[in-house]
Scaffold this motif. Structure first.
Motif, PDB file in Angstrom:
ATOM      1  N   ALA A   1       0.828  -1.207   0.000  1.00  0.00           N
ATOM      2  CA  ALA A   1       0.000   0.000   0.000  1.00  0.00           C
ATOM      3  C   ALA A   1       0.863   1.258   0.000  1.00  0.00           C
ATOM      4  CB  ALA A   1      -0.926  -0.007   1.211  1.00  0.00           C
ATOM      5  N   ALA A   2       1.943   1.240   0.773  1.00  0.00           N
ATOM      6  CA  ALA A   2       2.828   2.405   0.856  1.00  0.00           C
ATOM      7  C   ALA A   2       3.526   2.690  -0.467  1.00  0.00           C
ATOM      8  CB  ALA A   2       3.857   2.189   1.963  1.00  0.00           C
ATOM      9  N   ALA A   3       3.671   1.667  -1.309  1.00  0.00           N
ATOM     10  CA  ALA A   3       4.349   1.841  -2.590  1.00  0.00           C
ATOM     11  C   ALA A   3       3.425   2.350  -3.685  1.00  0.00           C
ATOM     12  CB  ALA A   3       4.968   0.509  -3.027  1.00  0.00           C
ATOM     13  N   LEU A   4       2.133   2.464  -3.410  1.00  0.00           N
ATOM     14  CA  LEU A   4       1.180   2.910  -4.427  1.00  0.00           C
ATOM     15  C   LEU A   4       1.340   4.399  -4.709  1.00  0.00           C
ATOM     16  CD1 LEU A   4      -2.068   1.083  -3.233  1.00  0.00           C
ATOM     17  CD2 LEU A   4      -0.646   0.490  -5.204  1.00  0.00           C
ATOM     18  N   GLU A   5       1.059   4.766  -5.938  1.00  0.00           N
ATOM     19  CA  GLU A   5       1.034   6.170  -6.341  1.00  0.00           C
ATOM     20  C   GLU A   5      -0.273   6.445  -7.070  1.00  0.00           C
ATOM     21  OE1 GLU A   5       2.973   8.568  -5.666  1.00  0.00           O
ATOM     22  OE2 GLU A   5       4.689   7.540  -4.773  1.00  0.00           O
ATOM     23  N   PRO A   6      -1.122   7.351  -6.543  1.00  0.00           N
ATOM     24  CA  PRO A   6      -0.948   8.065  -5.274  1.00  0.00           C
ATOM     25  C   PRO A   6      -1.186   7.142  -4.088  1.00  0.00           C
ATOM     26  CG  PRO A   6      -3.107   8.529  -6.176  1.00  0.00           C
ATOM     27  CD  PRO A   6      -2.397   7.700  -7.208  1.00  0.00           C
ATOM     28  N   ALA A   7      -0.596   7.520  -2.976  1.00  0.00           N
ATOM     29  CA  ALA A   7      -0.756   6.699  -1.781  1.00  0.00           C
ATOM     30  C   ALA A   7      -2.182   6.812  -1.258  1.00  0.00           C
ATOM     31  CB  ALA A   7       0.233   7.148  -0.707  1.00  0.00           C
ATOM     32  N   PRO A   8      -2.817   5.711  -0.905  1.00  0.00           N
ATOM     33  CA  PRO A   8      -4.163   5.776  -0.326  1.00  0.00           C
ATOM     34  C   PRO A   8      -4.146   6.500   1.019  1.00  0.00           C
ATOM     35  CG  PRO A   8      -3.569   3.519  -0.939  1.00  0.00           C
ATOM     36  CD  PRO A   8      -2.321   4.331  -0.995  1.00  0.00           C
ATOM     37  N   ALA A   9      -5.281   7.056   1.378  1.00  0.00           N
ATOM     38  CA  ALA A   9      -5.405   7.664   2.703  1.00  0.00           C
ATOM     39  C   ALA A   9      -5.368   6.601   3.784  1.00  0.00           C
ATOM     40  CB  ALA A   9      -6.709   8.451   2.796  1.00  0.00           C
ATOM     41  N   ALA A  10      -5.877   5.399   3.456  1.00  0.00           N
ATOM     42  CA  ALA A  10      -5.986   4.330   4.448  1.00  0.00           C
ATOM     43  C   ALA A  10      -6.180   3.009   3.727  1.00  0.00           C
ATOM     44  CB  ALA A  10      -7.171   4.602   5.383  1.00  0.00           C
ATOM     45  N   VAL A  11      -6.110   1.942   4.492  1.00  0.00           N
ATOM     46  CA  VAL A  11      -6.453   0.616   3.978  1.00  0.00           C
ATOM     47  C   VAL A  11      -7.553   0.027   4.850  1.00  0.00           C
ATOM     48  CG1 VAL A  11      -4.242   0.065   2.903  1.00  0.00           C
ATOM     49  CG2 VAL A  11      -4.589  -0.469   5.322  1.00  0.00           C
ATOM     50  N   ALA A  12      -8.461  -0.709   4.220  1.00  0.00           N
ATOM     51  CA  ALA A  12      -9.488  -1.462   4.931  1.00  0.00           C
ATOM     52  C   ALA A  12      -9.053  -2.918   4.915  1.00  0.00           C
ATOM     53  CB  ALA A  12     -10.847  -1.297   4.267  1.00  0.00           C
TER      54      ALA A  12
END
Length: 216
Positions: A113-124
């Motif tokens: 998740a941290a490597a995503l662009e753009p970074a998500p606000a959160a993960v469920a």
């Protein structure tokens, strides 16, 4: 008379997405096969059911963490979403250290998740062994439902679904918690100690399901 053009209001900033994080790496030794390969009474794989619930609840993209017999489990995925390189919303992560416990799966998912662009606000976050997970529960947790008191998540969010006062899933973890949580994870202990210590907000979802996991 002032004929100056009226100022143009800035376009609203898009809310960062909430990614789904499906943990499905364990060996499922109690029932002889990985839970990523289990099917419901209707024949539908738990893996696909959980992906559908995350999608219906408003999560995108969806990170699927596999481990034991991961190649076999991954073969269940075509037809429900292609990989990001082919325009779909699924990201498949193979946790090579899955045998260390749920901490390894969660750490691998948070890193993805941290490597995503753009970074998500959160993960469920949901485990694969909650077969009655409903997309409405996911939507309520991330503020995408019709509830009057629902609010969108942000990087500081910590929320957990509750069922009759019992903590369940999903768990919504804001981006600013990923690194400190990852540093705390060990063995077969998940996020619960961190959530309690940091004042997780319980969101009642007992009207939408049981929240029961199938841990047999």
């Amino acid at each position: 008379m002032d004929n100056a053009p009226a100022p143009i209001a800035p376009a609203p900033t898009a809310q960062p997405p909430v990614a789904g994080l499906l943990l499905a790496a364990g060996a499922g030794s109690r029932h002889g096969s990985p839970k990523a390969l289990r099917r419901g009474d209707d024949g539908e794989p738990w893996l696909l059911r959980a992906i559908d619930a995350l999608r219906e609840g408003g999560c995108s993209p969806i990170i699927v963490v596999l481990g034991a017999r991961g190649d076999e489990a991954e073969r269940l995925l075509p037809g429900r979403g292609e990989t990001p390189e082919r325009g779909g919303d699924l990201i498949v992560v193979h946790a090579v250290d899955w045998a260390q416990g749920v901490s390894a799966s969660l750490r691998a998912g948070l890193a993805a998740a941290a490597a995503l662009e753009p970074a998500p606000a959160a993960v469920a976050v949901v485990p694969v062994d909650v077969p009655d997970l409903d997309g409405r529960v996911v939507a309520r947790l991330i503020g995408a439902g019709d509830d009057d008191d629902a609010t969108s998540v942000g990087p500081d969010t910590l929320r957990q679904a509750g069922f009759g006062g019992r903590p369940g899933h999903p768990v919504v973890i804001g981006r600013r918690h990923w690194a400190p949580l990852g540093e705390r994870l060990a063995g077969d202990t998940g996020a619960r100690p961190y959530l309690v210590e940091h004042g997780v907000r319980m969101v009642d979802c007992g009207d939408l399901g049981t929240g029961a996991d199938d841990d047999d």
